[in-house]
Design a protein around this motif. Sequence first.
Motif, mmCIF file in Angstrom:
data_model
loop_
_atom_site.group_PDB
_atom_site.id
_atom_site.type_symbol
_atom_site.label_atom_id
_atom_site.label_comp_id
_atom_site.label_asym_id
_atom_site.label_seq_id
_atom_site.Cartn_x
_atom_site.Cartn_y
_atom_site.Cartn_z
ATOM 1 N N ASP A 206 29.863 -8.803 -8.805
ATOM 2 C CA ASP A 206 28.910 -9.562 -9.617
ATOM 3 C C ASP A 206 29.225 -10.928 -9.313
ATOM 4 O O ASP A 206 27.923 -11.650 -9.510
ATOM 5 C CB ASP A 206 29.084 -8.970 -11.032
ATOM 6 N N ILE A 207 30.196 -11.407 -9.253
ATOM 7 C CA ILE A 207 30.503 -12.838 -9.123
ATOM 8 C C ILE A 207 29.958 -13.227 -7.709
ATOM 9 O O ILE A 207 29.567 -14.253 -7.484
ATOM 10 C CB ILE A 207 31.912 -13.099 -9.207
ATOM 11 N N TYR A 209 27.913 -11.845 -5.902
ATOM 12 C CA TYR A 209 26.370 -12.002 -6.024
ATOM 13 C C TYR A 209 25.788 -13.287 -6.265
ATOM 14 O O TYR A 209 24.790 -13.846 -5.773
ATOM 15 C CB TYR A 209 25.840 -10.550 -6.612
ATOM 16 N N LYS A 210 26.462 -13.637 -7.506
ATOM 17 C CA LYS A 210 25.962 -14.921 -7.911
ATOM 18 C C LYS A 210 26.232 -16.159 -7.000
ATOM 19 O O LYS A 210 25.469 -17.048 -6.607
ATOM 20 C CB LYS A 210 26.608 -15.408 -9.254
ATOM 21 N N MET A 214 22.284 -15.054 -6.225
ATOM 22 C CA MET A 214 21.520 -14.086 -7.182
ATOM 23 C C MET A 214 21.289 -14.773 -8.697
ATOM 24 O O MET A 214 22.332 -15.326 -9.237
ATOM 25 C CB MET A 214 22.058 -12.763 -7.423
ATOM 26 N N GLU A 215 20.156 -14.871 -9.254
ATOM 27 C CA GLU A 215 20.059 -15.259 -10.406
ATOM 28 C C GLU A 215 20.506 -14.283 -11.623
ATOM 29 O O GLU A 215 20.512 -13.081 -11.172
ATOM 30 C CB GLU A 215 18.651 -15.733 -10.684
ATOM 31 N N ASP A 216 20.910 -14.834 -12.888
ATOM 32 C CA ASP A 216 21.146 -14.095 -13.853
ATOM 33 C C ASP A 216 20.231 -12.824 -14.341
ATOM 34 O O ASP A 216 20.609 -11.910 -14.708
ATOM 35 C CB ASP A 216 21.685 -14.736 -14.908
ATOM 36 N N ASP A 217 18.943 -13.110 -14.280
ATOM 37 C CA ASP A 217 17.688 -12.296 -14.696
ATOM 38 C C ASP A 217 16.949 -11.792 -13.342
ATOM 39 O O ASP A 217 16.110 -11.272 -13.536
ATOM 40 C CB ASP A 217 16.785 -12.987 -15.413
ATOM 41 N N LYS A 223 18.361 -7.127 -7.149
ATOM 42 C CA LYS A 223 19.966 -7.065 -7.172
ATOM 43 C C LYS A 223 20.342 -6.011 -5.872
ATOM 44 O O LYS A 223 21.559 -6.215 -5.395
ATOM 45 C CB LYS A 223 20.365 -6.441 -8.488
ATOM 46 N N TYR A 226 20.604 -7.999 -2.758
ATOM 47 C CA TYR A 226 21.727 -8.778 -2.660
ATOM 48 C C TYR A 226 22.907 -7.880 -2.443
ATOM 49 O O TYR A 226 24.083 -8.025 -1.537
ATOM 50 C CB TYR A 226 22.215 -9.573 -3.700
#
Length: 366
Positions: A206-207, A209-210, A214-217, A223, A226
């Motif tokens: 998840d980290i 991907y950011k 990748m945005e949080d929303d 998703k 990514y």
Amino acid sequence: MGKHLETCKNCEQQFSDAFNFCPHCGQQAKDDLTVKVLFYNTISNYFSFDARFFKSFFPLLLKPGFIARKFVEGKRLQYLHPAQMYLFVAVVFFFLFSFIQREQVRAIDDSLAAAFEKEKNINLKFNKIQLDSIKSIELIQQAIKDSLNKVEVKKLLEDKQIFTGMSDAKIDSLVNTDDFGKNASRDFGFNTKTIDSLLALGTPKDIIYKAMGMEDDAGAIKKRMYRQALKFYESKRGGNIIQTFYDTIPLAMFFLLPIFALILKAFHFKKGRYAHHLVFSFYYFSFLFTVFSLILAINFIVDLPDWLDFLIMLSTFLYLVIALRCFYVQGWFKSFFKGVITSFVFLSVVTPIAFVLISIFAFLFY
């Protein structure tokens, strides 16, 4: 003398023992399970299919539109069902095509492996470039673009400032340019050096991907994009994507063929029901896959010249024009005009859209 009755073992209906087959369901009346009985239906169905196939296959090749017209007119037991013909020929084609698929998948994987190995061996370009020999700003900019470390680039430029004659302001402008380090992403859309570091540390996905942007929303599809991008980057293999793409094509054809029939319906609105156009499409696509199969089979033996392959492909359009004239009972000009428009719409609009959708699907689910 009274009639003796038999009871069918299949449908349990009674009938006269004078019948060899049940008049209700058609099963053989006396069918003790022997080896002969066990294989009778299989063999008989096979040769029935084989006979109807060859009765249909040669007219399909030599008489464009003939079988489709006869099938619509009602002669449906004499010829192989259009969907059955299509499935058989398509299976043969994709079987032959699978040999090419494997070669292409292997070639793509090998190419990517070589490219990533080369990338892996590229360290700081400035360690190998003598800045003394740099005579132009363009070469310095290229060297910066190939570099992965902004701080080290700036230090090296400052050390060689006496040779390049660049001012501190010029160095800052080059190093701090917006596109600095884009080469580090190698067209992935993210900084590969950062991602490599996170992967080496075992950072949660998840980290990562950011870090990739990748945005949080982000929605479910984004998703997954990514997730698949990181999967591709980690594996450094693109063959699986191509393989999934090829595996999706047979399924996609079940959607493309009805669309082709719909285009025919639009240009022959008063020429029968949609099912009639579908029959024509099944037989025409059967012809196409037959031609493609022959091309593949011959090219396995001897490499045909490109001009001959082109002429064979062109013949499929001429076949379409003749088939339209025969099936729809219309003039040559109308058949040619409608054949051109139908082919153009299908190849220029429908097929590219399908290609994009299949490519997205292949990437998302490989």
